[in-house]
Design a protein around this motif. Structure first.
Motif, PDB file in Angstrom:
ATOM      1  N   ARG A  45      40.009  39.793  52.831  1.00 33.47           N
ATOM      2  CA  ARG A  45      39.639  40.073  51.706  1.00 33.47           C
ATOM      3  C   ARG A  45      40.668  40.622  50.939  1.00 33.47           C
ATOM      4  NH1 ARG A  45      34.058  39.819  50.892  1.00 33.47           N
ATOM      5  NH2 ARG A  45      32.899  39.615  53.007  1.00 33.47           N
ATOM      6  N   GLN A  46      41.522  41.460  51.581  1.00 35.46           N
ATOM      7  CA  GLN A  46      42.641  42.286  50.843  1.00 35.46           C
ATOM      8  C   GLN A  46      43.635  41.259  50.397  1.00 35.46           C
ATOM      9  OE1 GLN A  46      43.382  44.610  54.364  1.00 35.46           O
ATOM     10  NE2 GLN A  46      42.693  46.627  53.488  1.00 35.46           N
ATOM     11  N   THR A  47      43.935  40.174  51.009  1.00 31.78           N
ATOM     12  CA  THR A  47      45.048  39.222  50.780  1.00 31.78           C
ATOM     13  C   THR A  47      44.483  38.072  49.841  1.00 31.78           C
ATOM     14  OG1 THR A  47      44.593  38.214  52.833  1.00 31.78           O
ATOM     15  CG2 THR A  47      46.255  39.750  52.765  1.00 31.78           C
ATOM     16  N   GLY A  48      43.258  38.056  49.703  1.00 25.25           N
ATOM     17  CA  GLY A  48      42.636  37.067  48.603  1.00 25.25           C
ATOM     18  C   GLY A  48      42.309  35.791  49.411  1.00 25.25           C
ATOM     19  N   LEU A  49      42.502  35.753  50.906  1.00 27.48           N
ATOM     20  CA  LEU A  49      41.859  34.606  51.553  1.00 27.48           C
ATOM     21  C   LEU A  49      40.517  34.131  51.070  1.00 27.48           C
ATOM     22  CD1 LEU A  49      43.877  34.648  54.718  1.00 27.48           C
ATOM     23  CD2 LEU A  49      44.586  33.572  52.778  1.00 27.48           C
ATOM     24  N   ILE A  50      39.496  35.178  51.052  1.00 28.16           N
ATOM     25  CA  ILE A  50      37.963  35.121  50.630  1.00 28.16           C
ATOM     26  C   ILE A  50      37.776  36.024  49.489  1.00 28.16           C
ATOM     27  CG2 ILE A  50      37.551  34.438  53.047  1.00 28.16           C
ATOM     28  CD1 ILE A  50      36.566  36.812  53.776  1.00 28.16           C
ATOM     29  N   ASP A  51      36.850  35.480  48.768  1.00 32.38           N
ATOM     30  CA  ASP A  51      36.411  36.350  47.745  1.00 32.38           C
ATOM     31  C   ASP A  51      35.575  37.376  48.181  1.00 32.38           C
ATOM     32  OD1 ASP A  51      34.141  34.909  48.058  1.00 32.38           O
ATOM     33  OD2 ASP A  51      34.241  33.816  46.156  1.00 32.38           O
ATOM     34  N   ALA A  52      34.716  38.146  47.272  1.00 24.34           N
ATOM     35  CA  ALA A  52      33.963  39.183  47.584  1.00 24.34           C
ATOM     36  C   ALA A  52      32.687  38.657  48.129  1.00 24.34           C
ATOM     37  CB  ALA A  52      33.571  39.944  46.206  1.00 24.34           C
ATOM     38  N   ARG A  53      32.304  37.675  47.951  1.00 27.86           N
ATOM     39  CA  ARG A  53      31.097  37.029  48.537  1.00 27.86           C
ATOM     40  C   ARG A  53      31.449  36.232  50.139  1.00 27.86           C
ATOM     41  NH1 ARG A  53      27.813  34.185  43.270  1.00 27.86           N
ATOM     42  NH2 ARG A  53      27.671  36.154  42.107  1.00 27.86           N
ATOM     43  N   GLY A  54      32.731  36.452  50.282  1.00 23.06           N
ATOM     44  CA  GLY A  54      33.015  35.662  51.427  1.00 23.06           C
ATOM     45  C   GLY A  54      33.371  34.134  51.494  1.00 23.06           C
ATOM     46  N   ARG A  55      33.784  33.659  50.182  1.00 21.69           N
ATOM     47  CA  ARG A  55      34.062  32.165  50.130  1.00 21.69           C
ATOM     48  C   ARG A  55      35.409  32.111  50.027  1.00 21.69           C
ATOM     49  NH1 ARG A  55      30.549  31.317  44.746  1.00 21.69           N
ATOM     50  NH2 ARG A  55      31.794  33.094  44.102  1.00 21.69           N
ATOM     51  N   PRO A  56      35.856  31.038  50.593  1.00 19.74           N
ATOM     52  CA  PRO A  56      37.309  30.793  50.516  1.00 19.74           C
ATOM     53  C   PRO A  56      38.036  30.412  49.126  1.00 19.74           C
ATOM     54  CG  PRO A  56      36.120  28.867  51.394  1.00 19.74           C
ATOM     55  CD  PRO A  56      35.101  29.918  51.250  1.00 19.74           C
ATOM     56  N   VAL A  57      39.132  31.281  48.950  1.00 17.20           N
ATOM     57  CA  VAL A  57      39.966  30.889  47.828  1.00 17.20           C
ATOM     58  C   VAL A  57      40.945  29.926  48.054  1.00 17.20           C
ATOM     59  CG1 VAL A  57      41.492  31.963  46.056  1.00 17.20           C
ATOM     60  CG2 VAL A  57      39.871  33.428  47.255  1.00 17.20           C
ATOM     61  N   ARG A  58      40.599  28.639  47.451  1.00 16.09           N
ATOM     62  CA  ARG A  58      41.581  27.579  47.628  1.00 16.09           C
ATOM     63  C   ARG A  58      42.923  27.523  47.046  1.00 16.09           C
ATOM     64  NH1 ARG A  58      39.161  23.150  49.864  1.00 16.09           N
ATOM     65  NH2 ARG A  58      36.853  23.167  50.009  1.00 16.09           N
ATOM     66  N   GLY A  59      43.209  28.058  45.977  1.00 14.37           N
ATOM     67  CA  GLY A  59      44.587  28.314  45.472  1.00 14.37           C
ATOM     68  C   GLY A  59      45.017  29.688  45.855  1.00 14.37           C
ATOM     69  N   LEU A  60      45.926  30.042  45.198  1.00 10.15           N
ATOM     70  CA  LEU A  60      46.303  31.240  45.374  1.00 10.15           C
ATOM     71  C   LEU A  60      45.516  32.441  44.747  1.00 10.15           C
ATOM     72  CD1 LEU A  60      50.222  31.117  44.635  1.00 10.15           C
ATOM     73  CD2 LEU A  60      49.345  31.172  46.897  1.00 10.15           C
ATOM     74  N   PRO A  61      45.621  33.727  45.377  1.00 15.54           N
ATOM     75  CA  PRO A  61      44.887  34.576  44.976  1.00 15.54           C
ATOM     76  C   PRO A  61      44.715  34.946  43.127  1.00 15.54           C
ATOM     77  CG  PRO A  61      45.801  35.477  46.963  1.00 15.54           C
ATOM     78  CD  PRO A  61      46.418  34.244  46.389  1.00 15.54           C
ATOM     79  N   PRO A  62      43.685  35.423  42.657  1.00 20.80           N
ATOM     80  CA  PRO A  62      43.863  35.535  41.166  1.00 20.80           C
ATOM     81  C   PRO A  62      45.031  36.757  40.640  1.00 20.80           C
ATOM     82  CG  PRO A  62      41.527  35.393  41.760  1.00 20.80           C
ATOM     83  CD  PRO A  62      42.404  35.591  43.208  1.00 20.80           C
TER      84      PRO A  62
END
Length: 399
Positions: free
Chosen positions: A172-189
């Motif tokens: 969560r801290q590095t942005g690999l997953i969002d607040a809902r636990g879903r994966p972030v496909r690109g780079l963190p916002p």
């Protein structure tokens, strides 16, 4: 769990005192596991029973076989990665962006025992140590290293950094997953919309994870292998913010970001902080360009000399036939130029002018020989005999 004095028997290892080294077997691959700290219980990496969370496995795709092209670019790649691993970065935002990009391009998320485990597979020990240090200093989480020994398609060891206990918090801290636990496909916002230094750090982390640099030449390129098209487009956008043109493309099902322009490669390496590698790359690039220019000029000179020699021999054969046609009916100044050509068949017009007495320019020599040949061809036409080109061979005509 029972302990017979030789260690626990539930598939885990308790580290006491100084961190120990264990040899494990993961499938058919022998590995060495280095625990993160004394007193930590680290479960063996299971080959079965580990449920992978679909959509969260980011960068741990099947390894590519070693090829001659890959071996050719390892020297420059290793030089750049070694220098980037030693680079000191003090700004917290830059360190966070680098860790996020490294985990995104080299990492994967797994569910082990109901917990999310973060992994990042790197090809150099120095990059793995840098990642562990940044995770501990910036986020305060401990990590371990799993060393995959060379074997099969892998010619070198691989280093897997694992965060077991605080994997979900780190994700969560590095942005690999969002607040809902879903994966972030690109780079963190926060990296995509961050400052220029964040874009530089993202490229640095991506290169340490899956970057390569080929030797300067016709096919030179700085290339990043990406876990997906979204990450590739995000990396292209970060390069655009740095004023550098990069292109995303898919090769054999793998997304890559490539920089091919030599000046752009040098600018990107400078932005990343690999200053020594830039000097070495530019030196090799300049040496190759100088060698290519010298070879090209040598080839041109050699071709010109061969063509000039053939033309001189052909002119000598025509002059010889012209003197046969005209016999004694030749002006003295034209005969002198023709005899010079017969005596020095491979000499240039400039050299013939220097041999004349008195000396003449090459244009004067060429004009006299031209008038001699024209006079002979006219006489041959009047007599109905072969002209001055009767003695020419096919090789002479190519001149």
């Amino acid at each position: 769990m029972t302990d017979d004095g030789n260690g626990p028997t539930d598939g885990s290892t308790i580290v006491e005192g100084i961190a120990s080294v264990r040899t494990l077997t993961c499938g058919h691959q022998r590995v060495l596991e280095l625990p993160a700290m004394a007193g930590e219980r680290i479960p063996d990496r299971p080959s079965l029973g580990v449920k992978k969370l679909r959509g969260l496995r980011f960068g741990n795709w099947p390894p590519e076989p070693e090829t001659s092209e890959k071996m050719a670019r390892m020297a420059m790649t290793a030089m750049v990665k070694a220098e980037l691993s030693r680079l000191t970065v003090t700004k917290p935002c830059c360190r966070k962006a680098e860790v996020s990009a490294t985990l995104r391009f080299a990492g994967g998320l797994h569910i082990v025992g109901g917990r999310i485990v973060v992994e990042a597979e790197l090809d150099t020990a120095s990059a793995a140590r840098r990642l562990r240090k940044d995770i501990a200093d910036v986020y305060g989480h401990g990590s371990g290293i799993l060393v995959l020994a060379a074997g099969g398609l892998r010619r070198g060891s691989r280093y897997v950094v694992r965060v077991v206990q605080d994997g979900e918090a780190l994700a969560r801290q590095t942005g690999l997953i969002d607040a809902r636990g879903r994966p972030v496909r690109g780079l963190p916002p926060r990296v995509v919309s961050g400052s220029v230094c964040d874009a530089e750090s993202a490229w640095r982390g991506a290169f340490l994870a899956h970057g390569s640099l080929t030797e300067p030449g016709r096919s030179s390129a700085l290339e990043i292998t990406c876990p997906g098209p979204e990450a590739a487009l995000a990396l292209v956008g970060a390069a655009r913010r740095l004023g550098i043109q990069a292109k995303a493309r898919e090769v054999r099902g793998v997304d890559r970001v490539v920089i091919r322009d030599g000046d752009a490669i040098g600018a990107m390496l400078t932005r990343l902080g690999a200053h020594d590698a830039v000097l070495a790359w530019e030196e090799r690039r300049m040496r190759r360009e100088v060698r290519a220019t010298a070879n090209r000029l040598a080839n041109f000179d050699d071709a010109n000399l061969r063509r000039s020699a053939r033309a001189s021999v052909a002119a000598g054969a025509r002059v010889e036939r012209a003197l046969e046609i005209l016999c004694d009916d030749v002006p003295d100044h034209l005969r002198e130029a023709g005899m010079l050509r017969l005596k020095h068949k491979e000499a240039s017009l400039e050299e013939l002018g220097q041999l004349a007495d008195p000396a003449m320019t090459k244009d004067a020599v060429a004009g006299r020989i031209r008038r001699l040949l024209a006079m002979a061809d006219k006489r041959a036409s009047d007599l109905g005999v072969a002209g001055t080109d009767a003695n020419l061979t096919p090789d002479m005509l190519d001149a």
